[in-house]
Design a protein around this motif. Structure first.
Motif, PDB file in Angstrom:
ATOM      1  N   LEU A   1       3.523   7.147   2.506  1.00  8.71           N
ATOM      2  CA  LEU A   1       3.781   5.938   3.282  1.00  8.71           C
ATOM      3  C   LEU A   1       3.679   4.717   2.391  1.00  8.71           C
ATOM      4  O   LEU A   1       2.837   4.648   1.494  1.00  8.71           O
ATOM      5  CB  LEU A   1       2.767   5.804   4.423  1.00  8.71           C
ATOM      6  N   SER A   2       4.528   3.734   2.658  1.00 12.50           N
ATOM      7  CA  SER A   2       4.509   2.492   1.893  1.00 12.50           C
ATOM      8  C   SER A   2       4.653   1.316   2.845  1.00 12.50           C
ATOM      9  O   SER A   2       5.516   1.324   3.719  1.00 12.50           O
ATOM     10  CB  SER A   2       5.654   2.478   0.871  1.00 12.50           C
ATOM     11  N   TYR A   3       3.771   0.338   2.683  1.00 16.31           N
ATOM     12  CA  TYR A   3       3.857  -0.894   3.473  1.00 16.31           C
ATOM     13  C   TYR A   3       3.109  -1.996   2.746  1.00 16.31           C
ATOM     14  O   TYR A   3       2.273  -1.746   1.881  1.00 16.31           O
ATOM     15  CB  TYR A   3       3.296  -0.698   4.881  1.00 16.31           C
ATOM     16  N   ARG A   4       3.429  -3.225   3.089  1.00 18.41           N
ATOM     17  CA  ARG A   4       2.831  -4.367   2.423  1.00 18.41           C
ATOM     18  C   ARG A   4       1.398  -4.569   2.897  1.00 18.41           C
ATOM     19  O   ARG A   4       1.135  -4.617   4.092  1.00 18.41           O
ATOM     20  CB  ARG A   4       3.653  -5.626   2.684  1.00 18.41           C
TER      21      ARG A   4
ATOM     22  N   VAL B   1       0.828  -1.185   0.000  1.00 17.33           N
ATOM     23  CA  VAL B   1       0.000   0.000   0.000  1.00 17.33           C
ATOM     24  C   VAL B   1       0.871   1.247   0.000  1.00 17.33           C
ATOM     25  O   VAL B   1       1.877   1.319   0.690  1.00 17.33           O
ATOM     26  CB  VAL B   1      -0.897   0.005   1.260  1.00 17.33           C
ATOM     27  N   VAL B   2       0.490   2.234  -0.792  1.00 17.23           N
ATOM     28  CA  VAL B   2       1.138   3.534  -0.764  1.00 17.23           C
ATOM     29  C   VAL B   2       0.066   4.564  -0.463  1.00 17.23           C
ATOM     30  O   VAL B   2      -0.962   4.617  -1.143  1.00 17.23           O
ATOM     31  CB  VAL B   2       1.828   3.871  -2.095  1.00 17.23           C
TER      32      VAL B   2
ATOM     33  N   ALA C   1      -3.807   4.675   6.830  1.00 18.76           N
ATOM     34  CA  ALA C   1      -2.662   4.025   7.463  1.00 18.76           C
ATOM     35  C   ALA C   1      -2.832   3.966   8.980  1.00 18.76           C
ATOM     36  O   ALA C   1      -2.475   2.972   9.619  1.00 18.76           O
ATOM     37  CB  ALA C   1      -1.373   4.760   7.102  1.00 18.76           C
ATOM     38  N   VAL C   2      -3.362   5.021   9.571  1.00 17.17           N
ATOM     39  CA  VAL C   2      -3.586   5.031  11.013  1.00 17.17           C
ATOM     40  C   VAL C   2      -4.604   3.957  11.393  1.00 17.17           C
ATOM     41  O   VAL C   2      -4.428   3.243  12.398  1.00 17.17           O
ATOM     42  CB  VAL C   2      -4.053   6.420  11.476  1.00 17.17           C
ATOM     43  N   LEU C   3      -5.657   3.817  10.599  1.00 21.39           N
ATOM     44  CA  LEU C   3      -6.651   2.775  10.871  1.00 21.39           C
ATOM     45  C   LEU C   3      -6.034   1.385  10.764  1.00 21.39           C
ATOM     46  O   LEU C   3      -6.363   0.485  11.544  1.00 21.39           O
ATOM     47  CB  LEU C   3      -7.820   2.917   9.898  1.00 21.39           C
ATOM     48  N   ASP C   4      -5.129   1.203   9.801  1.00 19.57           N
ATOM     49  CA  ASP C   4      -4.440  -0.090   9.688  1.00 19.57           C
ATOM     50  C   ASP C   4      -3.579  -0.352  10.914  1.00 19.57           C
ATOM     51  O   ASP C   4      -3.527  -1.477  11.430  1.00 19.57           O
ATOM     52  CB  ASP C   4      -3.582  -0.115   8.422  1.00 19.57           C
TER      53      ASP C   4
END
Length: 313
Positions: free
Chosen positions: A283-286, A35-36, A245-248
């Motif tokens: 932000l980037s994360y899997r 996710v970006v 991203a905060v919710l994740d």
């Protein structure tokens, strides 16, 4: 922890421009494709045309990065280091920052970038006894705090202006540290390309503020045995995180154990809703594996000749 810093008074910076944050985020080991989140060029400034950067890479130049209040929990730079975690629990985060001159769009080398933020449960090092983060939102009360609720009804109406400064006031008034902890604080010098990189954890939240990271950029000083000294502070700002991203993060322990009421990005009194120039990070994360790590990147456009210490907003 309450840090009601009050609305930031934004300055008219239309005479200067800043670079759109970071381009594609740098993917750290173990993160992979995912996710970006963050503002695109069109979202940040209406898709304005930018300048050609050296090496054939295109850099979009926009307004000077927003100045914000310093807040009450700043401790002068004395930890020159890349890894600021000190073993704190949380989602691993690589923070990749670039500093450029907002007039020329050229990198600012040898600038000291100073960052600090709360831990996964909303606690700032140096101010643990003043914190209200943690499970239940109550934290640990300071020694000697009263345990009984007050009785009776107050009869007097407060007079005069509300107090300013300190943890409960606006204007970024400084609070003196209450302990010797210094986790999630650190300083790095930019390289010749204007970059610094920190290893930290994804911040949590506390009462009254959205998730954020504080930052200062110092220029004109020098490294000493005691840290970075001299020069002046040309930028004081904050980095912000997309709501998705905060919710994740809130699904992952220890963030998921907090019952502190969370302030969203749109509800925050400091973030000016201007996208990248206001501090919104890319932000980037899997996907579905955020616990493995996040990469955050942004470029700060600063005026090296200006002075913005964040105490006059």
């Amino acid at each position: 922890m309450t840090e009601t810093e009050g609305p930031a008074h934004k300055k008219d910076m239309t005479r200067r421009r800043a670079v759109l944050a970071g381009g594609a985020a740098i993917i750290a080991a173990g993160i992979g494709t995912g996710v970006v989140t963050g503002a695109s060029a069109d979202e940040a400034d209406g898709g304005s045309a930018g300048r050609k950067a050296t090496g054939g890479q295109r850099e979009e130049c926009y307004r000077l990065t927003s100045e914000t209040t310093e807040g009450p929990y700043y401790i002068d730079a004395d930890k020159i280091r890349r890894d600021i975690t000190e073993g704190k629990e949380g989602i691993p985060m690589t923070l990749r920052l670039k500093v450029i001159d907002s007039d020329t769009c050229k990198p600012v080398a040898h600038a000291a970038v100073d960052i600090w933020h709360c831990d996964a449960l909303g606690v700032y090092s140096g101010y643990e006894s003043m914190s209200s983060g943690g499970p239940g939102g109550g934290g640990t009360p300071p020694s000697g705090a009263p345990t009984d609720a007050p009785t009776g009804v107050p009869t007097d109406t407060p007079t005069g202006p509300p107090p300013t400064g300190g943890p409960g006031g606006g204007g970024g008034g400084h609070a003196e540290p209450t302990d010797d902890e210094r986790y999630l604080r650190g300083t790095q010098l930019t390289d010749k390309h204007g970059y610094v990189e920190f290893r930290t954890v994804f911040p949590g939240w506390y009462q009254g503020r959205c998730v954020h990271i504080h930052a200062k950029v110092h220029v004109g000083g020098k490294m000493t045995d005691a840290g970075y000294e001299g020069g002046h502070t040309c930028h004081t700002g904050q980095f912000f995180f997309a709501e998705s991203a905060v919710l994740d993060s809130a699904k992952i322990a220890p963030y998921s154990t907090s019952t502190t009421t969370r302030t969203t990005l749109t509800e925050d009194t400091i973030y000016d809703q201007s996208g990248v120039t206001g501090g919104l990070m890319k932000l980037s994360y899997r996907k579905n594996h955020m616990a493995r790590g996040v990469v955050g990147s942004i470029t700060m456009g600063v005026d090296p000749d200006g002075t913005h210490d964040g105490t006059d907003l």
